[in-house]
Write an enzyme that holds these catalytic residues in place. Sequence first.
Site, mmCIF file in Angstrom:
data_model
loop_
_atom_site.group_PDB
_atom_site.id
_atom_site.type_symbol
_atom_site.label_atom_id
_atom_site.label_comp_id
_atom_site.label_asym_id
_atom_site.label_seq_id
_atom_site.Cartn_x
_atom_site.Cartn_y
_atom_site.Cartn_z
ATOM 1 N N ASP A 295 0.989 -0.982 -0.168
ATOM 2 C CA ASP A 295 -0.052 -0.073 -0.201
ATOM 3 C C ASP A 295 0.826 1.281 -0.407
ATOM 4 O O ASP A 295 2.119 1.602 0.825
ATOM 5 C CB ASP A 295 -0.581 -0.070 1.373
ATOM 6 C CG ASP A 295 -1.852 -1.166 0.852
ATOM 7 O OD1 ASP A 295 -2.322 -1.959 -0.129
ATOM 8 O OD2 ASP A 295 -2.336 -1.366 2.387
ATOM 9 N N ASN A 305 1.735 -6.341 2.641
ATOM 10 C CA ASN A 305 -0.052 -7.008 2.968
ATOM 11 C C ASN A 305 1.201 -8.544 2.620
ATOM 12 O O ASN A 305 0.789 -9.052 1.460
ATOM 13 C CB ASN A 305 -0.622 -6.882 2.788
ATOM 14 C CG ASN A 305 -1.421 -6.096 3.007
ATOM 15 O OD1 ASN A 305 -2.216 -5.700 3.718
ATOM 16 N ND2 ASN A 305 -1.174 -4.247 2.508
#
Length: 334
Positions: A295, A305
């Site tokens: 992100d 992630n």
Amino acid sequence: MASAPADSPAGSGAQLFVVDPVERLNPAKDSSVALMQAAERAGLPVWVCTIGDLMARQHTDGAASGDGADGHSAWTRARPLRPQPWHELGEAQLLPLAAFAHVWMRKDPPVDEAYLYATHLLELAERRGVRVINRPSALRAWNEKLSSLRWSHLMAPTLVASRVDVLAAFTAEHREVVLKPLGGRAGQGVVFAAAVTPGLGALLELVTAQQTLPVMVQAFLPGVSAGDKRILLVDGEPLGAVNRVPSGGAGGEFRSNLAVGGQPQATELSEAERRICAELAPALRAEGLFFVGIDVIDGRLSEINVTSPTGIREVERLGGIPLADHTIARLAGA
């Protein structure tokens, strides 16, 4: 394409997806479903199980396994899956994980005791040559908030602490901040705070469980109003991205996660974002993180992630990129 043993009861090249119960998956949005369907299109048998179906069995003769490891091997109670309309489950079978060419660990967080024990069971299969995506040891080591600190120079000003006075001083310095629980997902528990927030001390006591749990606090980036970009990297290479724009609204929602109402938009990568991906790529490859979602907000790395990154459906729909098919195809050369 890598394949399971020719006499594998799961079928040549079989893929096992360790997921939440399939009836809970939304085929219109779920990235795991997208990957399963891409594997099916590639002619690979697809099987599913939950972490509760994983187990370890000692060899009945007590002999050590052929690779010189101990006498235990990992098994699963798995079901074959075929699209009818998106899935039809066959009869459950007890199979060794070595029967599968790849095992995809796609169980959603939380990363709790059950999740951690599952990674240890998957590691038994890895020791026998099974490719586990993502590597179990990396799933344990890469907390999705803390792992970004390996590249802290790419991030907004950040602090991780549990002491209220330290967190309050950071908030006073930066005036506006975002508080993130280290075990959170999909924007859950992320809170905006300011130096002038009434009851700031009580809020900090709450999010740290009375100063017993560390939290991440970051300087608030006003650029988040333009979006939080999810970039999907396959074997270290960015293959697609989606921009997620906060919904705003009466509550002034600043979180852009799709699960809390963020709106997806088509996007392209900037040169700065490509440089971030290039800097992360060697470590991702070295540590067995084949499918990752990072992100980026206003050119700053926010999170990495690794557990069950999402965004495939949005990239495919908005960007016209068959990302799931590209991901399955990359297995051959990875």
